[in-house]
Design a protein around this motif. Structure first.
Motif, PDB file in Angstrom:
ATOM      1  N   LEU A 438     -22.741  -8.138 -28.790  1.00 33.89           N
ATOM      2  CA  LEU A 438     -21.321  -8.471 -28.896  1.00 33.89           C
ATOM      3  C   LEU A 438     -20.534  -7.640 -27.888  1.00 33.89           C
ATOM      4  N   ASP A 439     -19.699  -8.310 -27.099  1.00 36.26           N
ATOM      5  CA  ASP A 439     -18.832  -7.625 -26.138  1.00 36.26           C
ATOM      6  C   ASP A 439     -17.382  -7.933 -26.487  1.00 36.26           C
ATOM      7  N   VAL A 440     -16.595  -6.892 -26.763  1.00 34.58           N
ATOM      8  CA  VAL A 440     -15.178  -7.016 -27.094  1.00 34.58           C
ATOM      9  C   VAL A 440     -14.408  -6.162 -26.094  1.00 34.58           C
ATOM     10  N   ALA A 445      -6.577  -2.600 -26.688  1.00 34.35           N
ATOM     11  CA  ALA A 445      -5.970  -3.745 -26.024  1.00 34.35           C
ATOM     12  C   ALA A 445      -4.462  -3.734 -26.233  1.00 34.35           C
ATOM     13  N   HIS A 446      -3.737  -4.360 -25.268  1.00 33.88           N
ATOM     14  CA  HIS A 446      -2.286  -4.501 -25.372  1.00 33.88           C
ATOM     15  C   HIS A 446      -1.894  -5.944 -25.665  1.00 33.88           C
ATOM     16  N   ASP A 447      -2.473  -6.885 -24.912  1.00 36.09           N
ATOM     17  CA  ASP A 447      -2.047  -8.281 -24.988  1.00 36.09           C
ATOM     18  C   ASP A 447      -3.116  -9.201 -25.557  1.00 36.09           C
ATOM     19  N   ARG A 448      -4.327  -9.084 -25.076  1.00 38.34           N
ATOM     20  CA  ARG A 448      -5.387  -9.998 -25.496  1.00 38.34           C
ATOM     21  C   ARG A 448      -6.732  -9.280 -25.488  1.00 38.34           C
ATOM     22  N   VAL A 449      -7.676  -9.843 -26.255  1.00 43.10           N
ATOM     23  CA  VAL A 449      -9.036  -9.322 -26.352  1.00 43.10           C
ATOM     24  C   VAL A 449      -9.998 -10.467 -26.064  1.00 43.10           C
ATOM     25  N   ASN A 450     -10.903 -10.254 -25.122  1.00 42.80           N
ATOM     26  CA  ASN A 450     -11.944 -11.226 -24.821  1.00 42.80           C
ATOM     27  C   ASN A 450     -13.173 -10.928 -25.671  1.00 42.80           C
ATOM     28  N   VAL A 451     -13.667 -11.951 -26.356  1.00 42.10           N
ATOM     29  CA  VAL A 451     -14.790 -11.793 -27.279  1.00 42.10           C
ATOM     30  C   VAL A 451     -15.950 -12.648 -26.796  1.00 42.10           C
ATOM     31  N   VAL A 519     -11.211  -3.060 -33.521  1.00 40.01           N
ATOM     32  CA  VAL A 519     -10.342  -3.335 -32.385  1.00 40.01           C
ATOM     33  C   VAL A 519      -9.082  -2.489 -32.536  1.00 40.01           C
ATOM     34  N   VAL A 520      -8.741  -1.746 -31.491  1.00 41.07           N
ATOM     35  CA  VAL A 520      -7.535  -0.931 -31.495  1.00 41.07           C
ATOM     36  C   VAL A 520      -6.462  -1.649 -30.678  1.00 41.07           C
TER      37      VAL A 520
END
Length: 522
Positions: A438-440, A445-451, A519-520
């Protein structure tokens, strides 16, 4: 080293040269099956969690018998095929708090003679550990019993000869309130469960034998606040019945209780004295090795039965086993038990389950190994609470065909989750070996997170995969579908509208939890 026994040969190897968790092929999937969803706050789940499968370097069996939290992580005492190809050496392995191996030691001249049954290791007042061992520097015959003292680093402090008389096995070690050690196991011949009490240096103070035990026989041991002892096992004089013995501090028999059933067999594997001085016993029962149940019972200190529960019942073949092996009690009175079972048509599971003092089942988490259409056999032998409020368990993950047995170590939060919030995601089956795929990012993150989750070749998705984001209270704040491209699941999660703080991301399909991460949001 502080070894004082001249015949001991110690092989020690440290540090960076093996990462056991990476030695198992990806086709071996570990799954948790949650049979009851418990509402609760994610914020209460603290501490690091992990799952480790440790493959023996010489491709032999490896079983964790005892796990103890220490300042540097977790010490696991196991039986493994030795580096010199001896059949079952005692090993001591230190795992750090993230589940990585720090060092491991192979004691090649001794044997834990407990036949793979639970927890022969107890703590010592100086922060070290003690155990009974057999065949220390002798031949393959199990004819001698020694007290073995380790320091907090797993090095031998001393060994002390105790007894030699046909067969002496060690199944449980406890430290008494005054600092003595008490061992129990099977003494054959005569066929008896024994209670052997020594001082801190291994000088024998008392020995008592209790008749009508054979085979595995004597199993568990616990001390009550008055200094009396409870011994569990199974006697063979009345059709193989689970046995609970209470004796005083020097081994004088006070009473015996046998599990009541009309047909079949039963066995008590472990005892736990509860906060009100009642005693909890766990084990299993079966009818002609067909219908089988893990069982739990609670007795008063006078031997009166308060309640009993058949934890899991099913139908299986000759090797069918449902059993409970260990238990502990939390400060709030909650009882947590552990064991393993087979469910018809589904497979084999290791599990933990919580009870109230009144015998009400609160929740259950079950751990399953899944291979390519081949059963596997997870077994939990020791379960311990951890200082962060979670729990640590050890045992063996046995993969078929070939009966390849590997040491298994799992750290969960207080609700049995490897990623906080697992009880709130709305699915029943939890796979956890996909975590490393899993890659997060970015994270924080500030705006978006790619999962991105990369599936193994054998990975199958049931229905539409989803991503869920939970806040610190366990409330779902976002849920959206994931797109699949060949063996990859991916999506982008918008977090700009969320307040700053910690969140928990969970991926699941229509049936299973697949992976998760903290997720922070900044």
């Amino acid at each position: 080293m502080n070894a004082q026994y001249g015949a001991e040969t110690l092989r020690e190897y440290r540090g960076t040269h093996h990462r056991y968790a990476l030695t198992i092929p990806m086709k071996h999937t570990i799954a948790l099956v949650c049979f009851a969803l418990l509402c609760g706050h994610v914020a209460a789940q603290e501490g690091q969690t992990f799952n480790v499968v440790m493959q023996n370097q010489v491709q032999g069996p490896a079983t964790g018998f005892s796990v103890k939290e220490v300042p540097d992580g977790y010490l696991v005492f196991s039986g493994q095929r030795g580096l010199s190809s001896t059949p079952q050496d005692p090993f001591v392995t230190l795992f750090d708090f993230s589940g990585q191996v720090v060092w491991e030691k192979d004691y090649v001249v001794a044997r834990y003679s407990n036949y793979g049954l639970p927890d022969p290791v107890c703590r010592t007042p100086d922060g070290g550990f003690a155990s009974g061992v057999s065949v220390f520097g002798l031949t393959s015959d199990i004819d001698s019993l020694f007290l073995w003292r380790f320091d907090a680093q797993g090095d031998t402090v001393f060994t002390r000869f105790l007894m030699a008389d046909t067969t002496m096995t060690i199944r449980k070690c406890i430290r008494t309130m005054n600092g003595d050690f008490v061992l129990t196991g099977l003494h054959e011949f005569p066929e008896e469960q024994y209670l052997l009490r020594t001082d801190s240096l291994g000088n024998i103070k008392h020995f008592a034998g209790f008749a009508n035990f054979d085979g595995y026989g004597g199993m568990g041991l616990a001390e009550d606040p008055s200094g009396n002892f409870y011994l569990t096992g199974f006697q063979d004089n009345i059709a193989h019945r689970g046995s609970l013995i209470k004796c005083d501090s020097v081994g004088n028999l006070l009473w015996t209780r046998l599990y009541e059933m009309e047909n079949g067999i039963s066995e008590w594997l472990s005892a736990l004295v509860l906060s009100d001085s009642s005693v909890l016993v766990v084990g299993d029962k079966g009818v002609n090795f067909g219908n089988s149940s893990a069982i739990i019972s609670r007795y008063t200190s006078d031997g009166d039965l308060l309640w009993t529960d058949d934890v899991v019942t099913g139908i299986g073949g000759p090797s069918y086993i449902n059993r409970l092996t260990d238990a502990f009690q939390r400060p709030d009175g909650t009882i947590v038990v552990a064991g393993q079972y087979e469910w018809q048509g589904t497979g084999f599971f290791g599990f933990v389950q919580a009870y109230s003092m009144e015998g009400d089942s609160l929740w259950r988490r079950a751990f399953r190994y899944m291979t390519d259409s081949v059963y596997s056999y997870p077994a939990i032998w020791d379960l311990e609470p951890t200082s962060d409020g979670g729990m640590i368990l050890t045992g063996a993950a046995t993969i078929m065909p070939g009966y390849s047995e590997h040491l298994w170590l799992v750290k969960t939060d207080s609700l049995g989750c490897v990623v906080p919030g697992c009880q709130n995601v709305g699915v029943q089956e939890f796979t956890i070996d996909l975590q490393e795929h899993l890659d997060v990012s970015p994270n924080p993150a500030h705006d978006r997170v790619n999962v991105l989750l990369t599936l193994p070749e054998t990975g199958e998705i049931e229905g539409q995969a989803q991503v869920l984001l939970l806040d610190a209270t366990g409330r779902t704040v976002l849920e959206q579908p994931m797109q699949r491209n060949l063996n990859q699941l991916r999506t982008t999660v918008e977090v700009s509208a969320l307040p700053a703080g910690m969140f928990y991301l969970h991926l699941c399909d229509a049936q299973r939890w697949l992976a998760g991460s903290k997720v922070v949001v900044e």
